[in-house]
Design an enzyme around this catalytic site. Structure first.
Site, PDB file in Angstrom:
ATOM      1  CB  CYS A 139       5.474   1.596  -5.549  1.00 15.11           C
ATOM      2  SG  CYS A 139       5.304   0.437  -4.176  1.00 15.11           S
ATOM      3  CB  THR A 172      -0.948   0.043   1.209  1.00 17.86           C
ATOM      4  OG1 THR A 172      -1.992   0.948   0.926  1.00 17.86           O
ATOM      5  CG2 THR A 172      -0.254   0.443   2.481  1.00 17.86           C
TER       6      THR A 172
END
Length: 190
Positions: free
Chosen positions: A169, A11
């Protein structure tokens, strides 16, 4: 217990504060090991009738427990975000059950943007940018650059920085949820 390097996978949560506005953004990806299990999870919440925004990184059940505890402290301290954050951090660090919870929180109102951890930390960034999770370094760098070199409002900075992070990411996707709040005196003038 997981080791430090794998604790906050899957996350990115980003808080941006500018001109009395705070935007909290989170991606929707939930990862289990190398597999994406969910694309549209909601890791951002509003509390206290929208006056406070909060987001989490880490284990979902742990974070939801912490949200409940934080909301209780927020009510106990009549909406005083800083005091509620300190009380949660103290309880989190000293309570045998809570100490085992693996999550981090970002909480904000129009005046404060805070990171809360189970190590007893309550940190307010100097520059109005805070991020947690695996993509935190990317989101922080992008948001800081946008704050320094544009006049974009907090919400637009948070969204743009999260899109940059999603491109970099592997544990962050572009299913972005953004919640905002603003300083009370400015909210009343609207």
């Amino acid at each position: 217990m997981q080791n430090q390097s794998t604790r906050w996978h899957a996350t990115t949560i980003l808080g941006v504060q500018r001109d009395g506005d705070v935007a909290l953004a989170g991606d929707g990806q939930v990862t289990y090991g190398d597999v994406v299990m969910k694309h549209g999870a909601r890791k951002i919440r509003t509390l206290l009738d929208g006056q406070v925004v909060a987001g989490f990184a880490g284990a979902v059940a742990d974070a939801l427990t912490l949200f409940e505890k934080f909301e209780t402290h927020l009510r106990d301290w009549d909406g005083n975000l800083r005091r509620a954050a300190v009380e949660l951090a103290k309880e989190w660090r000293t309570d045998r059950y809570l100490r085992r919870l693996e999550a981090q929180l970002i909480v904000a109102d129009g005046d404060s943007l805070l990171v809360i951890s189970g190590e007893g930390d309550v940190i307010e960034p100097d520059d109005g940018v805070a991020a947690i999770g695996t993509g935190a370094p990317y989101a922080t760098a992008a948001a800081r650059a946008l704050l320094q070199h544009t006049d974009m409002p907090a919400r637009e900075i948070a969204e743009a920085a999260m899109r940059v992070t999603a491109d970099l990411c592997i544990y962050t996707n572009d299913h972005i949820v953004i919640e905002t709040t603003r300083r009370q005196d400015e909210a009343q003038n609207d």
